[in-house]
Design an enzyme around this catalytic site. Structure first.
Site, mmCIF file in Angstrom:
data_model
loop_
_atom_site.group_PDB
_atom_site.id
_atom_site.type_symbol
_atom_site.label_atom_id
_atom_site.label_comp_id
_atom_site.label_asym_id
_atom_site.label_seq_id
_atom_site.Cartn_x
_atom_site.Cartn_y
_atom_site.Cartn_z
ATOM 1 C CD GLU A 80 -3.134 -0.853 2.163
ATOM 2 O OE1 GLU A 80 -4.280 -0.660 1.729
ATOM 3 O OE2 GLU A 80 -2.733 -0.819 3.477
ATOM 4 C CG HIS A 101 -4.513 -1.722 9.291
ATOM 5 N ND1 HIS A 101 -3.773 -2.781 9.161
ATOM 6 C CD2 HIS A 101 -4.849 -0.985 8.199
ATOM 7 C CE1 HIS A 101 -3.412 -2.521 7.731
ATOM 8 N NE2 HIS A 101 -3.780 -1.423 7.046
#
Length: 266
Positions: A80, A101
């Site tokens: 990412e 996250h």
């Protein structure tokens, strides 16, 4: 990797450790910093848990324009990294990016409940935090796993950091990501780390406050809901935290330097 002295390697490694210690990152998530010597590249760690990063050997330099490694022989990196490259591409004032996250923030990405600043340490969130839904931008050959796997998806996420015309700032500080987490930006590593940590703290406080507010609404006593920061307090507290971020940073660095788990050889 032999890096020039101007590259903040030790600060970068400390930032990774601080984010892990504060449960903003676990085995996943990442921090990046723009190259202070050339704005068209940035640094991230190789594909390694943030708490285990320990030296410049763990860093990889990428081009901003396509997130490809400057050195083709570099070790494998994060999938990412396009989150970071596309934000740097669109916003030259951004010098550091955090992607998290954190489980305390995730409920605000899937429930329709807005994450809003409710304490003086989180005015940087602004009046509301946008929630990016990657599913709106999948192409036919994309993997539908919520990850920002390519330049196109990264560019769509980066668009969410553009503040409304009525805002005094050109860039939002934080964007949520549906079912995935959030991304925070800053003008330095300490600032992006601070914003990521207090995004998580604000989410904790707001969740507890909503629970108490719901309980109070069912009782016989007075109930007035949750008092979120109004616009003038959002502006004031954002300025406050921009001036005081280094106080927190110095404490957090000392904590990870003496914590026993972390190694910083830079």
């Amino acid at each position: 990797m032999n890096l020039p002295a101007s590259i903040p390697v030790r600060t970068f490694i400390s930032g990774c450790h601080i984010l892990h210690r504060h449960h903003v990152l676990d085995a996943y998530g990442h921090l990046s910093v723009r190259n202070p010597e050339r704005s068209d590249t940035f640094f991230m760690s190789r594909d390694l848990a943030p708490g285990l990063i320990s030296s410049s050997v763990d860093l990889v330099e990428y081009f901003v324009h396509d997130a490809s490694p400057v050195n083709p022989a570099s070790p494998a990196g994060y999938i990412e990294r396009f989150i970071h490259s596309e934000i740097y591409q669109k916003y030259p004032e951004v010098q550091s990016v955090v992607h998290s996250h954190a489980s305390t923030v995730l409920p605000y990405t899937i429930t329709g409940v807005n994450l809003r600043p409710c304490v003086h340490m989180s005015g940087f969130l602004g009046a509301s935090v946008p929630n990016f839904d990657v599913a709106k931008f999948y192409k036919e050959d994309d993997k539908c796993d919520l990850l920002i796997r390519n330049k196109d998806l990264g560019a769509h996420l980066a668009e969410c950091f553009s503040a409304p015309e009525s805002d005094s700032e050109s860039t939002r500080s934080v964007v949520l990501m549906r079912g995935h987490g959030f991304t925070a930006v800053g003008g330095s590593i300490p600032e992006s780390v601070y914003r990521a940590i207090y995004t998580v703290e604000n989410a904790k406080i707001q969740t507890v406050s909503m629970t108490l507010s719901a309980a109070a609404a069912k009782g016989d006593g007075p109930h007035s809901g949750i008092y979120f920061l109004p616009e003038h307090e959002i502006r004031g507290t954002k300025e406050l935290t921009q001036r005081s971020v280094m106080r927190s940073w110095k404490l957090w660095v000392r904590e990870v330097e003496t914590g026993g788990l972390y190694t910083n050889l830079a």
